[in-house]
Structure formats: structure tokens, C-alpha cells
Design a protein around this motif. Sequence first.
Motif, short mmCIF file in Angstrom:
data_model
loop_
_atom_site.label_atom_id
_atom_site.label_comp_id
_atom_site.label_asym_id
_atom_site.label_seq_id
_atom_site.Cartn_x
_atom_site.Cartn_y
_atom_site.Cartn_z
N VAL A 106 51.45 3.00 -28.03
CA VAL A 106 51.33 3.58 -26.69
C VAL A 106 50.13 2.95 -26.00
O VAL A 106 49.01 3.00 -26.51
N VAL A 131 59.53 -0.34 -24.07
CA VAL A 131 60.39 0.76 -23.66
C VAL A 131 60.27 0.94 -22.15
O VAL A 131 59.18 1.05 -21.59
N THR A 134 61.50 6.63 -18.41
CA THR A 134 61.38 7.91 -19.12
C THR A 134 62.72 8.44 -19.60
O THR A 134 62.76 9.40 -20.38
N PHE A 147 55.32 1.69 -25.76
CA PHE A 147 55.44 2.68 -24.69
C PHE A 147 54.23 2.60 -23.77
O PHE A 147 53.18 2.09 -24.13
N ILE A 152 55.92 8.25 -22.08
CA ILE A 152 56.23 8.82 -23.39
C ILE A 152 56.80 10.23 -23.31
O ILE A 152 57.50 10.67 -24.23
N TRP A 155 60.43 10.63 -24.12
CA TRP A 155 60.92 10.21 -25.43
C TRP A 155 60.49 11.15 -26.56
O TRP A 155 60.56 10.79 -27.73
#
Length: 500
Positions: A106, A131, A134, A147, A152, A155
Motif C-alpha cells: 500500500v 490495482v 475501488t 494498492f 484500499i 478491497w
Amino acid sequence: MSADLQWFIQRYPMDVSSADMERLQLGTSQFEADRIRTEEILMPDWQAPSKHGFRPGYDAYHFQKQAAELWLRKKGLLLGDDVGLGKTISALYGLAGSRYLPAAVVVQAHLPTQWVNEYIVPFTYMTAHIVDGTKPYSLPAANLYVFKYSNIHGWSDIAGTGFFKAVVYDEIQELRNGLDTSKGKAADVFSNNAELRLGASATPVFNYGSEIWNIYQFIDKDVLGPWEEFVREWCKSGPGGKWLVADPDALGSYLRESQVFLRRLRQGRTINTIPIEVDFDQKIADDAEKLARVLAQKVMTGSFVEAGVAARELDAFARLQTGLAKAKSVAVLAKMYLKQGIPILLAGWHRRVYEIWQEELKEFNPMLYTGSESAKQKDRVKKAFINGESDCILISLRSGAGLDGLQKRCSTVIIGEADWAPAVVTQLVGRVDRPGQEADEITVIYPYVNYGSDPTMMAVNAVKKDQARGINDPGLEMPAVYSDESRFKMLAKQFLKEEA
């Protein structure tokens, strides 16, 4: 806890059943054995176990391997290594060839492509997928899923299945507000369902020391206990209902002794810090004074809700007016460097201030790197600056954390607007004070005015700096500020000569 209880019983003897004592001694033995094994990792003569996963010709440094091994041993670790010491490589070395894949990484919104293109792909055999958005979709097969903190929250359900065996939070100070934000709630799900958790940041404490409790909720919930216990044991009340850590050095030492915080410092280049008082636009100051008085009166006499709203409005208003009032003077400082062909980062916060700077500096093609630009736009600005298409980036104070590459061209930073968090400036200076910098000295200019929000922010930030210093580097005194104005004066003399 077993070790603490046994220590207590040795000093205050109690009757303990043989079964309980056996359990207590077993726990203490396990604790001591684990501490010895962990301390061995940090010894200079420790040999890293052979690993696979890095490409030929690429390897981690010894201290980065130590961090990776400590993380694997403890399962939860806050890696606070100084800016430029390669926390990204430490994280990748821990994951490469491990059983903790796939993993989630992240990062801040401007960093996914940097992670993939500059680290994951060239250094490792791991595959990565950035990624997008959302809304969950069928993820392609990959070892690492990158991410953004901003996506995040969409997910959480996938993370809740335990799909991600490990999670890495780059610049974990993004989670300093804990579960009060959507990204904090989502990160809690990611952490609770991962076997490994790593937080990486050279500046985990941005404001007051109590933020560290929120940070550890995503790394190791047990180390600081429940919030009420943490406040009772470590904190004292501070301004505005905030909690300050009463003894930051003691808390920093405790986290190290618990082996859940690892931080190594580097011998960076000399940071030449030059605070300089500049002129401000008196008309802007006079126009702002009336509204400021009204807001200040509400803060003092309004209801609880009214006073809170007015206080926030007054803070935002004062910061904007201060930035506007000194914007042209700051632009003159920037011109002094740009006219000599010296690339600069000019840091600010407000869009209206950027607009003044853009107009005043338009002959130098200033480029924006702020919260308004997309990740792709920011990548283009970074490449353009490195390639010499512009000598000036107007960068948001909080948009540069983790950014790498600017040091290839720049060693001068001007803090055109102040920030309530001194760690923000530390991060910003770290964009140029890092490996690859060829200048012998980093110059940081702090233009300030004795008006508006600047004096208050400078005073408050002194307290925050000490909170962060104690937790990050217990026992170290605040370093003396080096300030040499000789080069700056020569530059000013040359500027005046050319303007005459």
C-alpha cells in the motif's frame, strides 16, 4: 508478560502453584531465547541466510537484509530507517522467494509506478499488478498487488479472505488517524488477515507522539495495549485535547527493546538551513484582519460546535492569507536561484499561492506536482524535471513523500508555505538528500513573516519535533541547525547586479 511477571514476583514474593510457575518460567525462557536470536540478527557479523528471488547483479545491503530478517522473525515491524536507506529494498528482500506471497503493498497515490518500474521489476523476479480503482475486479495472477491508500477501502472483502499473506504499508504515517478514516478501517482488515505486517517510514510521527499508538494498530496491536492503557502509561494532556507522550525517549527505548521498531541513521550531506524574514503584502494583511477578528471572537465566545468550526476556519484562513501575503517575496527568492540556472523545489499548499508563483516565475516554465495532478501527470513532471525541461517544480508540501529521482538534478528546496507537521518538511528535504545526490550540501530556505500563522506554527512545531525525536531517536539530542548564509548572500548580490 511472563518475563515481567517473573521479575515482579522476584521482588514481591507470592505463593504460585507449581503448574503456573512452570508456565511462567517456560514463557520467560521463550522470551529470552527469542530476544537472543533477534539480537543476533542485528550484530555486525550476522550472516544472512541464502535467498532466491533477486535478479543476478542485484542484491540488498547487509543492513537491509537485517531488517528483512527481523521482520520475518517478529511478523510485525515498524521500519523507521532514515530517508534514502532503502526501506523499499528491505521490504522486497523479505518477500522475495518467501511463503508470504501474494502480498499487498500500500503506497501513496504518486508512487505505484515507481515501486513497480524502479524496484520490483529491475531487482526481483516477482510479478506485480497495480490495482486500479475501488471497485473489485478479477485480479490477474501476481506476487505483489500494489494498492494506493486512496483505494484500499474498496478491497476490504478480498483482504478479509486472507488472500494477501503479507501487507506492506509504505509511508505508514498515512494511517496516523487510525480507524477514523476509511483507509484506516480498510487497513485494519488487511492487517488482521495477513501473517506479516510491515510499516515503513522515516517519519512515523507527524504531529504529537500519541499518533504512534494508531500506527501500531496496523503492525502489532499488543505492543502498546488498549488506548486507555497507553494513555495512562505514556501520555499527558496537550493543547486542543490532544495527547502528548510525556517521555518520548522512554517510549522510543521501549519500542526498540520490544524489537518492533528498527531505525538506522545515515550520515547525510550537510543541510544548510537558512531562515529568512521576507516582506509581506500589507494590503492583503489589512483586508484579512477584519474577518480574522470575527472568527477569533467566535472561537472565544461561541458554542462548542461554533467555536470548533470557527477555529478550523480561522486556521485555514490564516494560513492562506499568510501564504498569499508573502507569495511574491517568495517568488523573488526563487528567481535568485533560477536566474543562475539552479534547479529548485518550491513547496507550498494553496492553489491561489501556486497561481501567483506560476505568474511570477512563468519565464522558467514551473511545473506542478500537487494533489490536483494525476499519478501519470506527476510521472511526466518528474521525468521532465530530471531531463532538464524545467528548473522549477511547484510541489505540494505533502505530495512528495517517497518520491525518488529528483536528487539527480536538485539540491535546493524553498519552503514557501509552512506546515503544521515538521515531519512533512523532513520528508520533502529527503527527496533531494538521498543516494544519487552529487552536491556536497543541501540548501533549505525558510522564508517567513512576523504576521499571520507563521509565528504560531513555528512555536508549535518545536514541540512536535521533540516528540518525534524522542520516539525515533531516543537519547539523541536535537541536532544543532547549521546555517551558512554566505552562498545565499553572494547569490543575492549577483541577482541585484543583474536587476540593476
